[in-house]
Write a protein that holds these residues in place. Structure first.
Motif, short mmCIF file in Angstrom:
data_model
loop_
_atom_site.label_atom_id
_atom_site.label_comp_id
_atom_site.label_asym_id
_atom_site.label_seq_id
_atom_site.Cartn_x
_atom_site.Cartn_y
_atom_site.Cartn_z
N VAL A 132 57.54 -5.62 36.32
CA VAL A 132 58.86 -6.08 35.91
C VAL A 132 59.49 -6.94 37.01
N ILE A 133 59.34 -6.52 38.26
CA ILE A 133 59.89 -7.30 39.39
C ILE A 133 59.18 -8.65 39.49
N ALA A 134 57.87 -8.67 39.34
CA ALA A 134 57.12 -9.94 39.41
C ALA A 134 57.54 -10.85 38.25
N TYR A 135 57.71 -10.29 37.07
CA TYR A 135 58.16 -11.06 35.90
C TYR A 135 59.55 -11.63 36.15
N SER A 136 60.47 -10.82 36.65
CA SER A 136 61.84 -11.28 36.93
C SER A 136 61.84 -12.38 37.98
N THR A 137 61.01 -12.23 38.99
CA THR A 137 60.91 -13.24 40.04
C THR A 137 60.43 -14.57 39.45
N GLU A 138 59.44 -14.52 38.60
CA GLU A 138 58.92 -15.75 37.98
C GLU A 138 59.95 -16.38 37.04
N LEU A 139 60.73 -15.56 36.33
CA LEU A 139 61.81 -16.10 35.49
C LEU A 139 62.83 -16.85 36.35
N LEU A 140 63.22 -16.24 37.47
CA LEU A 140 64.20 -16.87 38.36
C LEU A 140 63.66 -18.15 38.97
N LYS A 141 62.40 -18.16 39.34
CA LYS A 141 61.79 -19.37 39.90
C LYS A 141 61.80 -20.50 38.88
N ALA A 142 61.45 -20.19 37.63
CA ALA A 142 61.44 -21.21 36.58
C ALA A 142 62.85 -21.75 36.33
N LYS A 143 63.84 -20.86 36.33
CA LYS A 143 65.24 -21.27 36.13
C LYS A 143 65.69 -22.18 37.26
N ALA A 144 65.35 -21.82 38.49
CA ALA A 144 65.72 -22.64 39.64
C ALA A 144 65.06 -24.02 39.57
N ARG A 145 63.79 -24.05 39.21
CA ARG A 145 63.08 -25.34 39.06
C ARG A 145 63.75 -26.20 38.00
N SER A 146 64.14 -25.59 36.88
CA SER A 146 64.76 -26.35 35.79
C SER A 146 66.11 -26.93 36.19
N GLN A 147 66.72 -26.35 37.23
CA GLN A 147 68.00 -26.85 37.73
C GLN A 147 67.83 -27.73 38.97
N GLY A 148 66.59 -28.12 39.25
CA GLY A 148 66.32 -29.05 40.33
C GLY A 148 66.13 -28.46 41.70
N TYR A 149 66.00 -27.17 41.79
CA TYR A 149 65.77 -26.52 43.11
C TYR A 149 64.30 -26.35 43.37
#
Length: 136
Positions: free
Chosen positions: A119-136
């Motif tokens: 669950v932690i690894a999944y949440s981390t990957e979700l956050l990384k994808a969200k950050a990438r989509s916002q240009g980070y």
């Protein structure tokens, strides 16, 4: 014995789940329709909410841990959009115990349920994808 457990987290992004599997060194088996578990419910443990005995062992995808015969089923949720993870936590290090050792936290000699590490690894990957989509 069969001791099928589900996680409370709804999986809504399969790409994030696949990335979490890579992060943890396990294999996401896309399109696999069954997951390995004890194979029958003996009625000694409550069934996951919304699921019947006939649902057990069936999935849309699976997660395989090298060296462990039991697998995690990625199953369309019965309570809303997305997927839930189902697994049999009973058995030796090559059965459900191996899944617990890989994905669950340990307190003393007892593993928790809930697959916290996944669950932690999944949440981390979700956050990384969200950050990438916002240009980070």
């Amino acid at each position: 014995m069969s001791h099928i457990e589900t996680i409370k987290t709804q999986i809504k992004d399969l790409d994030a789940l696949k990335a979490a599997c890579v992060r943890l060194g396990v294999e996401f088996r896309e399109g696999q329709k069954t997951y390995t578990w004890f194979g029958q419910s003996l009625g000694d443990y409550p069934l996951p909410a919304g699921f019947t005995k006939e649902d057990l062992g069936k999935c849309d995808h699976a997660i395989h841990v090298p060296g462990v015969s039991y697998e995690v089923g990625v199953v369309k949720s019965k309570t809303g959009p997305g997927y839930t993870l189902m697994y049999d936590f009973w058995g030796t290090a090559t059965q459900g115990g191996g899944l617990q050792a890989k994905f669950c936290n340990k307190t003393g000699n007892t593993y928790t349920t809930g697959m916290e590490k996944l669950v932690i690894a999944y949440s981390t990957e979700l956050l990384k994808a969200k950050a990438r989509s916002q240009g980070y």
